[in-house]
Design a protein around this motif. Structure first.
Motif, PDB file in Angstrom:
ATOM      1  N   GLU A  65      20.358   2.788   9.743  1.00 34.57           N
ATOM      2  CA  GLU A  65      18.932   3.106   9.665  1.00 34.57           C
ATOM      3  C   GLU A  65      18.687   3.880   8.378  1.00 34.57           C
ATOM      4  OE1 GLU A  65      18.011   5.517  13.078  1.00 34.57           O
ATOM      5  OE2 GLU A  65      19.104   4.186  14.415  1.00 34.57           O
ATOM      6  N   SER A  66      17.783   3.396   7.522  1.00 29.02           N
ATOM      7  CA  SER A  66      17.553   4.100   6.261  1.00 29.02           C
ATOM      8  C   SER A  66      17.029   5.502   6.548  1.00 29.02           C
ATOM      9  CB  SER A  66      16.621   3.309   5.358  1.00 29.02           C
ATOM     10  OG  SER A  66      15.293   3.464   5.724  1.00 29.02           O
ATOM     11  N   ASP A  67      17.488   6.449   5.762  1.00 29.54           N
ATOM     12  CA  ASP A  67      17.154   7.851   5.991  1.00 29.54           C
ATOM     13  C   ASP A  67      16.622   8.444   4.693  1.00 29.54           C
ATOM     14  OD1 ASP A  67      17.842  10.241   8.056  1.00 29.54           O
ATOM     15  OD2 ASP A  67      18.035  10.895   5.980  1.00 29.54           O
ATOM     16  N   ASN A  68      15.378   8.882   4.713  1.00 31.14           N
ATOM     17  CA  ASN A  68      14.750   9.410   3.497  1.00 31.14           C
ATOM     18  C   ASN A  68      15.371  10.725   3.043  1.00 31.14           C
ATOM     19  OD1 ASN A  68      12.870   7.284   3.252  1.00 31.14           O
ATOM     20  ND2 ASN A  68      11.757   8.154   4.963  1.00 31.14           N
ATOM     21  N   LEU A  69      15.818  11.538   3.980  1.00 30.07           N
ATOM     22  CA  LEU A  69      16.446  12.801   3.609  1.00 30.07           C
ATOM     23  C   LEU A  69      17.756  12.530   2.860  1.00 30.07           C
ATOM     24  CD1 LEU A  69      16.333  15.864   3.666  1.00 30.07           C
ATOM     25  CD2 LEU A  69      17.452  15.807   5.898  1.00 30.07           C
ATOM     26  N   LEU A  70      18.533  11.585   3.331  1.00 25.12           N
ATOM     27  CA  LEU A  70      19.771  11.246   2.627  1.00 25.12           C
ATOM     28  C   LEU A  70      19.460  10.671   1.240  1.00 25.12           C
ATOM     29  CD1 LEU A  70      22.858  11.208   2.698  1.00 25.12           C
ATOM     30  CD2 LEU A  70      22.725   8.915   3.674  1.00 25.12           C
ATOM     31  N   LEU A  71      18.382   9.905   1.131  1.00 27.41           N
ATOM     32  CA  LEU A  71      17.959   9.404  -0.185  1.00 27.41           C
ATOM     33  C   LEU A  71      17.676  10.576  -1.126  1.00 27.41           C
ATOM     34  CD1 LEU A  71      17.203   7.051  -2.059  1.00 27.41           C
ATOM     35  CD2 LEU A  71      14.878   7.185  -1.103  1.00 27.41           C
ATOM     36  N   GLU A 117      30.412   3.869   5.124  1.00 24.63           N
ATOM     37  CA  GLU A 117      29.590   2.811   4.533  1.00 24.63           C
ATOM     38  C   GLU A 117      28.580   3.395   3.549  1.00 24.63           C
ATOM     39  OE1 GLU A 117      31.082   1.413   8.438  1.00 24.63           O
ATOM     40  OE2 GLU A 117      29.861   3.131   7.939  1.00 24.63           O
ATOM     41  N   MET A 118      27.913   2.485   2.839  1.00 23.05           N
ATOM     42  CA  MET A 118      26.837   2.867   1.926  1.00 23.05           C
ATOM     43  C   MET A 118      25.559   3.100   2.738  1.00 23.05           C
ATOM     44  SD  MET A 118      27.816   2.903  -1.187  1.00 23.05           S
ATOM     45  CE  MET A 118      28.845   2.191  -2.434  1.00 23.05           C
ATOM     46  N   HIS A 119      24.670   3.909   2.183  1.00 30.25           N
ATOM     47  CA  HIS A 119      23.353   4.149   2.764  1.00 30.25           C
ATOM     48  C   HIS A 119      22.576   2.841   2.701  1.00 30.25           C
ATOM     49  CE1 HIS A 119      19.434   6.745   2.436  1.00 30.25           C
ATOM     50  NE2 HIS A 119      19.560   6.182   3.613  1.00 30.25           N
ATOM     51  N   CYS A 120      21.878   2.486   3.756  1.00 32.38           N
ATOM     52  CA  CYS A 120      21.178   1.199   3.780  1.00 32.38           C
ATOM     53  C   CYS A 120      19.755   1.277   3.225  1.00 32.38           C
ATOM     54  CB  CYS A 120      21.167   0.626   5.195  1.00 32.38           C
ATOM     55  SG  CYS A 120      20.126   1.524   6.361  1.00 32.38           S
ATOM     56  N   HIS A 121      19.311   2.449   2.774  1.00 33.18           N
ATOM     57  CA  HIS A 121      17.960   2.579   2.229  1.00 33.18           C
ATOM     58  C   HIS A 121      17.816   1.668   1.007  1.00 33.18           C
ATOM     59  CE1 HIS A 121      14.298   4.253   0.595  1.00 33.18           C
ATOM     60  NE2 HIS A 121      14.155   5.000   1.674  1.00 33.18           N
ATOM     61  N   PRO A 122      16.722   0.911   0.917  1.00 29.11           N
ATOM     62  CA  PRO A 122      16.575  -0.025  -0.214  1.00 29.11           C
ATOM     63  C   PRO A 122      16.523   0.660  -1.583  1.00 29.11           C
ATOM     64  CG  PRO A 122      14.591  -0.009   1.167  1.00 29.11           C
ATOM     65  CD  PRO A 122      15.618   0.831   1.860  1.00 29.11           C
ATOM     66  N   LYS A 123      16.140   1.932  -1.648  1.00 27.41           N
ATOM     67  CA  LYS A 123      16.076   2.629  -2.936  1.00 27.41           C
ATOM     68  C   LYS A 123      17.301   3.490  -3.190  1.00 27.41           C
ATOM     69  CE  LYS A 123      11.183   2.367  -3.459  1.00 27.41           C
ATOM     70  NZ  LYS A 123       9.916   2.985  -3.557  1.00 27.41           N
ATOM     71  N   SER A 124      18.282   3.388  -2.328  1.00 26.59           N
ATOM     72  CA  SER A 124      19.510   4.153  -2.519  1.00 26.59           C
ATOM     73  C   SER A 124      20.222   3.693  -3.785  1.00 26.59           C
ATOM     74  CB  SER A 124      20.446   3.952  -1.321  1.00 26.59           C
ATOM     75  OG  SER A 124      21.741   4.446  -1.623  1.00 26.59           O
ATOM     76  N   PRO A 125      20.707   4.647  -4.605  1.00 27.24           N
ATOM     77  CA  PRO A 125      21.462   4.247  -5.801  1.00 27.24           C
ATOM     78  C   PRO A 125      22.786   3.566  -5.457  1.00 27.24           C
ATOM     79  CG  PRO A 125      21.033   6.636  -5.799  1.00 27.24           C
ATOM     80  CD  PRO A 125      20.513   6.078  -4.525  1.00 27.24           C
ATOM     81  N   LYS A 126      23.239   3.717  -4.221  1.00 34.39           N
ATOM     82  CA  LYS A 126      24.477   3.096  -3.714  1.00 34.39           C
ATOM     83  C   LYS A 126      25.671   3.342  -4.632  1.00 34.39           C
ATOM     84  CE  LYS A 126      22.111  -0.382  -0.924  1.00 34.39           C
ATOM     85  NZ  LYS A 126      21.479   0.559  -0.109  1.00 34.39           N
ATOM     86  N   LYS A 127      25.820   4.585  -5.065  1.00 30.94           N
ATOM     87  CA  LYS A 127      26.971   4.950  -5.899  1.00 30.94           C
ATOM     88  C   LYS A 127      28.094   5.559  -5.074  1.00 30.94           C
ATOM     89  CE  LYS A 127      24.665   5.452 -10.261  1.00 30.94           C
ATOM     90  NZ  LYS A 127      24.551   6.216 -11.471  1.00 30.94           N
TER      91      LYS A 127
END
Length: 174
Positions: A65-71, A117-127
């Motif tokens: 679930e995408s999480d804005n706080l983690l973003l 795993e990587m964060h699933c948020h679409p705007k996550s830099p996924k680094k």
């Protein structure tokens, strides 16, 4: 020395011009909120990351679930490693944890078991994988404080954390 002068300048700015970004106060009604909070992070010289038990629970599901706080944490950490901002984590436990003798247990990132795993948020830099990011953030020297269990407005908690940060920054090198 140059680092000390930079620290003193940042602290001076922090003490004289503190602009706290609270979503319910700063986001403009009727506009997309994500670009607004991302812009606020990009303009911040000091970022307080308030890490609570509730936040930790959200991060444990951020691969599903995408999480804005983690973003926010991802963006803040990226700016931190690029030396564009200072991060000050505020680990906010609960008094019941202290009474049970779990003084730092809620914030031991290795015991929490963040997802690999990587964060699933679409705007996550996924680094970084979620567990890598949280291990890196939790390794930054911060402040530990406890919630007394009283129901409070966000502004009250934010002001308490801001006061703690000012005190900490005035007593410690950044």
């Amino acid at each position: 020395n140059q680092n000390q002068n930079q620290n003193e300048e940042r602290l001076r700015k922090f003490n004289h011009k503190t602009n706290v970004f609270l979503d319910n106060k700063k986001l403009e009604k009727g506009k997309e909120w994500e670009p607004q909070f991302i812009q606020a992070l990009q303009n911040s010289s000091i970022i307080l990351l308030i890490i609570s038990n509730k936040a930790v629970q959200h991060f444990q599901k951020a691969h599903e679930e995408s999480d804005n706080l983690l973003l926010e944490f991802e963006i803040a950490y990226e700016r931190y490693i690029n030396k564009e901002t200072i991060i000050l984590p505020i680990f906010r436990g609960e008094v019941s944890d202290v009474e049970k003798g779990k003084l730092f247990t809620p914030f031991n990132s290795k015991k929490i078991g963040f997802p690999p795993e990587m964060h699933c948020h679409p705007k996550s830099p996924k680094k970084y994988r979620i567990n890598e990011l949280m291990n890196k953030i939790m390794a930054i020297q911060g402040i530990v404080t406890y919630d007394d269990g009283e129901e409070r407005e966000k502004e009250s908690v934010a002001q308490e954390c801001l006061d703690l940060a000012k005190k900490y920054l005035s007593e410690s090198p950044i």
